[in-house]
Design a protein around this motif. Structure first.
Motif, PDB file in Angstrom:
ATOM      1  N   MET A 207     -22.698  25.773   7.983  1.00  0.00           N
ATOM      2  CA  MET A 207     -22.453  27.187   8.295  1.00  0.00           C
ATOM      3  C   MET A 207     -22.872  28.120   7.158  1.00  0.00           C
ATOM      4  O   MET A 207     -23.004  29.319   7.371  1.00  0.00           O
ATOM      5  N   THR A 208     -23.087  27.582   5.965  1.00  0.00           N
ATOM      6  CA  THR A 208     -23.528  28.412   4.833  1.00  0.00           C
ATOM      7  C   THR A 208     -24.957  28.081   4.411  1.00  0.00           C
ATOM      8  O   THR A 208     -25.460  28.652   3.450  1.00  0.00           O
ATOM      9  N   HIS A 209     -25.603  27.182   5.122  1.00  0.00           N
ATOM     10  CA  HIS A 209     -26.971  26.802   4.773  1.00  0.00           C
ATOM     11  C   HIS A 209     -27.912  27.986   5.009  1.00  0.00           C
ATOM     12  O   HIS A 209     -27.842  28.632   6.051  1.00  0.00           O
TER      13      HIS A 209
ATOM     14  N   TYR B 175     -19.328  20.779   7.966  1.00  0.00           N
ATOM     15  CA  TYR B 175     -19.340  21.980   8.796  1.00  0.00           C
ATOM     16  C   TYR B 175     -19.552  23.218   7.926  1.00  0.00           C
ATOM     17  O   TYR B 175     -20.384  24.073   8.233  1.00  0.00           O
ATOM     18  N   GLN B 176     -18.813  23.303   6.833  1.00  0.00           N
ATOM     19  CA  GLN B 176     -18.963  24.450   5.930  1.00  0.00           C
ATOM     20  C   GLN B 176     -20.355  24.481   5.299  1.00  0.00           C
ATOM     21  O   GLN B 176     -20.948  25.550   5.138  1.00  0.00           O
ATOM     22  N   TRP B 177     -20.878  23.312   4.950  1.00  0.00           N
ATOM     23  CA  TRP B 177     -22.227  23.239   4.390  1.00  0.00           C
ATOM     24  C   TRP B 177     -23.245  23.783   5.388  1.00  0.00           C
ATOM     25  O   TRP B 177     -24.115  24.577   5.034  1.00  0.00           O
TER      26      TRP B 177
ATOM     27  N   SER C 230     -27.519  29.277   8.834  1.00  0.00           N
ATOM     28  CA  SER C 230     -26.242  29.988   8.910  1.00  0.00           C
ATOM     29  C   SER C 230     -26.288  31.232   9.793  1.00  0.00           C
ATOM     30  O   SER C 230     -25.364  31.476  10.573  1.00  0.00           O
TER      31      SER C 230
ATOM     32  N   ALA D 201     -17.564  20.310  13.197  1.00  0.00           N
ATOM     33  CA  ALA D 201     -16.310  21.057  13.302  1.00  0.00           C
ATOM     34  C   ALA D 201     -15.167  20.144  13.746  1.00  0.00           C
ATOM     35  O   ALA D 201     -14.001  20.412  13.452  1.00  0.00           O
TER      36      ALA D 201
ATOM     37  N   ARG E   2     -23.965  31.617  13.051  1.00  0.00           N
ATOM     38  CA  ARG E   2     -22.946  32.663  13.112  1.00  0.00           C
ATOM     39  C   ARG E   2     -23.141  33.566  14.335  1.00  0.00           C
ATOM     40  O   ARG E   2     -22.175  33.947  14.997  1.00  0.00           O
TER      41      ARG E   2
ATOM     42  N   ALA F 142     -23.290  21.319  14.418  1.00  0.00           N
ATOM     43  CA  ALA F 142     -22.171  22.180  14.021  1.00  0.00           C
ATOM     44  C   ALA F 142     -20.932  21.877  14.859  1.00  0.00           C
ATOM     45  O   ALA F 142     -19.818  21.796  14.335  1.00  0.00           O
TER      46      ALA F 142
ATOM     47  N   ASP G  89     -14.920  18.858   7.775  1.00  0.00           N
ATOM     48  CA  ASP G  89     -14.893  20.266   7.366  1.00  0.00           C
ATOM     49  C   ASP G  89     -15.941  20.542   6.291  1.00  0.00           C
ATOM     50  O   ASP G  89     -16.566  21.595   6.293  1.00  0.00           O
ATOM     51  N   ARG G  90     -16.147  19.596   5.401  1.00  0.00           N
ATOM     52  CA  ARG G  90     -17.122  19.763   4.322  1.00  0.00           C
ATOM     53  C   ARG G  90     -18.540  19.937   4.884  1.00  0.00           C
ATOM     54  O   ARG G  90     -19.270  20.846   4.494  1.00  0.00           O
TER      55      ARG G  90
END
Length: 122
Positions: free
Chosen positions: A53-55, A49-51, A59, A42, A63, A38, A46-47
């Motif tokens: 962070m929402t996995h 990282y977002q994947w 996630s 970051a 978080r 992560a 970004d793609r």
């Protein structure tokens, strides 16, 4: 700048791969590698990282770590149990004394590190 981004991307992908392997092999700790992935994503993608962070698997822990610098008590207990078991089994199986000593030192360091991580009550 592109070289730095490429380095972080490669480090993030390697860390993610090690974290995923750590799900199957108990001797590899999953959480530190996913946290490192992560961090690297970051700074590089970004793609990705977002994947991450929402996995659904990662996630919540990511978080918690990002917001509070802590992990849930249950996750910490699981890390203690799985890490301890894998190191004890590895020490029992390995025939070479210096490797056993190294595993004891690494396992002790991991337990000390885990103890230093703040907990979130569930």
């Amino acid at each position: 700048m592109a070289l730095k981004r490429g380095f972080f991307l490669l480090a993030g992908l390697c860390s993610l791969a090690l974290g995923l392997v750590g799900i199957l092999l108990p001797i590899l700790p999953t959480v530190p590698f996913i946290l490192l992935a992560a961090y690297c994503f970051a700074r590089s993608s970004d793609r990705l990282y977002q994947w991450l962070m929402t996995h659904p698997w990662f996630s919540e822990a990511l978080r918690d770590w990002q917001a509070k610098g802590a992990i849930k008590k249950g996750l910490k207990k699981k890390a203690y149990v799985v890490s301890s078991l894998s190191f004890v089994i590895s020490i029992a199986i390995v025939p070479v004394i210096w490797v056993k000593v190294m595993l004891v030192c690494i396992g002790t360091g991991l337990i000390v590190y885990l103890r230093s991580i703040p907990e979130i009550e569930e």
